[in-house]
Design a protein around this motif. Structure first.
Motif, short mmCIF file in Angstrom:
data_model
loop_
_atom_site.label_atom_id
_atom_site.label_comp_id
_atom_site.label_asym_id
_atom_site.label_seq_id
_atom_site.Cartn_x
_atom_site.Cartn_y
_atom_site.Cartn_z
N ASP A 272 0.80 -1.23 0.00
CA ASP A 272 0.00 0.00 0.00
C ASP A 272 0.83 1.28 0.00
OD1 ASP A 272 -2.31 -1.49 -0.02
OD2 ASP A 272 -2.57 -1.45 2.14
N GLN A 273 2.11 1.18 -0.29
CA GLN A 273 2.93 2.39 -0.40
C GLN A 273 2.70 3.11 -1.73
OE1 GLN A 273 7.15 1.99 1.07
NE2 GLN A 273 6.56 -0.14 1.30
N ILE A 274 2.11 2.38 -2.69
CA ILE A 274 1.82 2.94 -4.01
C ILE A 274 0.34 2.70 -4.31
CG2 ILE A 274 2.27 2.76 -6.50
CD1 ILE A 274 5.04 1.62 -5.78
N ARG A 275 -0.32 3.72 -4.86
CA ARG A 275 -1.65 3.48 -5.44
C ARG A 275 -1.58 3.87 -6.90
NH1 ARG A 275 -6.53 7.67 -4.04
NH2 ARG A 275 -5.58 9.60 -4.76
N ALA A 276 -2.31 3.10 -7.72
CA ALA A 276 -2.15 3.27 -9.17
C ALA A 276 -3.49 3.11 -9.89
CB ALA A 276 -1.15 2.24 -9.70
N PHE A 277 -3.58 3.82 -11.01
CA PHE A 277 -4.78 3.78 -11.85
C PHE A 277 -4.32 3.64 -13.30
CE2 PHE A 277 -5.34 6.32 -8.14
CZ PHE A 277 -6.61 6.04 -7.67
N ALA A 278 -5.04 2.88 -14.09
CA ALA A 278 -4.75 2.79 -15.52
C ALA A 278 -6.06 2.65 -16.27
CB ALA A 278 -3.82 1.62 -15.83
N ALA A 279 -6.08 3.15 -17.51
CA ALA A 279 -7.32 3.14 -18.29
C ALA A 279 -7.02 2.98 -19.76
CB ALA A 279 -8.10 4.43 -18.06
N VAL A 280 -7.92 2.29 -20.45
CA VAL A 280 -7.99 2.35 -21.91
C VAL A 280 -9.25 3.13 -22.24
CG1 VAL A 280 -8.43 1.01 -24.00
CG2 VAL A 280 -6.66 0.27 -22.41
N THR A 281 -9.12 4.15 -23.09
CA THR A 281 -10.23 5.10 -23.33
C THR A 281 -10.46 5.35 -24.82
OG1 THR A 281 -8.64 6.93 -23.11
CG2 THR A 281 -9.85 6.28 -21.11
N THR A 282 -10.11 4.38 -25.65
CA THR A 282 -10.17 4.58 -27.11
C THR A 282 -11.58 4.94 -27.57
OG1 THR A 282 -8.39 2.96 -27.32
CG2 THR A 282 -9.59 3.53 -29.33
N GLU A 283 -12.59 4.19 -27.12
CA GLU A 283 -13.97 4.44 -27.54
C GLU A 283 -14.46 5.80 -27.01
OE1 GLU A 283 -16.68 1.28 -26.65
OE2 GLU A 283 -15.38 -0.25 -27.51
N MET A 284 -14.08 6.12 -25.78
CA MET A 284 -14.47 7.41 -25.18
C MET A 284 -13.97 8.58 -26.01
SD MET A 284 -12.86 9.20 -21.85
CE MET A 284 -13.20 7.92 -20.69
N VAL A 285 -12.70 8.53 -26.37
CA VAL A 285 -12.09 9.64 -27.10
C VAL A 285 -12.64 9.70 -28.52
CG1 VAL A 285 -9.91 10.68 -27.86
CG2 VAL A 285 -10.01 9.52 -25.66
#
Length: 292
Positions: free
Chosen positions: A13-26
């Motif tokens: 828990d020393q790192i929190r991370a987020f990742a996304a693929v957003t091709t359709e959104m864009v």
């Protein structure tokens, strides 16, 4: 594949991370606004960041706004997101067209120009939280990294990318945000910095077939990673004719009367999704009746 975001933690828990693929959104945003390639790239980067930052909020009614006011030909960008993965946004000048940069890529920094990034979080408190920083590179990802460090005092790394097809549709879009917690150990900080430095292009990784999960595995190489949540994300505008009618009520009786006296129907446009709403004179009279 539907667009989605993942939330993860690593290194105890020393790192929190987020990742996304957003091709359709864009691509949906591009279709709504008919943006030029460089405008699509700039808007797409901020939409992707907005989606991930919106997912950091906890309340169902929490709303995040990212606003870039700058002097470039793009004439600024505005994006809003909620905590359920819904994002919408627009640019000031969707038709902007400028030469490629020195690397032969879309010149997002040149289109954006010097200015400021403002982040507003409305979490139902008396006053929304607001933080503002001067744009550092005008490339958006680095500017958000600087925002997190200076306004929220959270050391972060932000990677964002939009890749266009030759027919100007969106080929790839996505990104990541990785943040260190206050109690992170020096060894963890050092290793994470080395990992981030190795990543030179989010769109290259997406072209290789990386998912949000494998994108984070690359950023967090050498750490134990725990995926905590997966959330769909989409371009979604909550405008409607009724909401626009309420906005018309707010302009006041005098202005509405003047519109009615002209005897012509009016057209109202939603900036966020570029939808037009038409009101006849009779509908304007009905709206006037609803005015107090």
């Amino acid at each position: 594949m539907n667009d989605y975001i993942i939330r993860a933690t690593a290194a105890n828990d020393q790192i929190r991370a987020f990742a996304a693929v957003t091709t359709e959104m864009v691509e949906t945003a591009r279709e709504h606004h008919n943006t030029s390639p460089v405008a699509t790239a700039a808007l797409g980067r901020l939409l992707t960041a907005g989606a991930m930052m919106g997912s950091m909020m906890k309340g169902e009614k929490d709303v995040l706004t990212l606003q870039i006011k700058a002097g470039g030909p793009l004439q600024g960008i505005t994006v809003t997101a909620d905590s359920q993965g819904n994002v919408k946004g627009y640019v000031g000048n969707p038709d902007v067209c400028i030469p490629a940069n020195s690397k032969g890529k879309l010149d997002v920094a040149g289109a954006v120009g010097p200015g400021f990034l403002t982040v507003i979080k409305d979490m139902g408190l008396k006053e929304p939280y607001s933080g503002q920083v001067m744009l550092q590179t005008c490339e958006i990802a680095e500017d958000l990294t600087y925002y997190f460090a200076t306004s929220e005092q959270v050391p972060s790394a932000v990677g964002l990318g939009v890749l266009m097809n030759k027919n100007n549709t969106v080929r790839q879009a996505g990104g990541f945000i990785v943040q260190l917690m206050p109690f992170a150990e020096e060894e963890v900080i050092s290793r994470l910095e080395q990992n981030v430095q190795k990543i030179n292009s989010v769109t290259n990784l997406l072209e290789e077939g990386h998912t949000p999960e494998s994108l984070l595995e690359k950023v967090l190489e050498g750490f134990d990673m725990q995926i905590n949540e997966k959330m769909d994300t989409r371009f979604h505008c909550n405008c409607s004719k009724e909401r626009v009618a309420k906005a018309l009520i707010s302009i006041g009786r005098k202005e509405l009367n003047e519109m009615i006296q002209e005897g012509k129907p009016i057209e109202m446009n939603c900036h966020f999704c570029n939808t037009n709403y038409n009101f006849t004179v009779e509908e304007l009279k009905e709206i006037l009746r609803r005015c107090k």
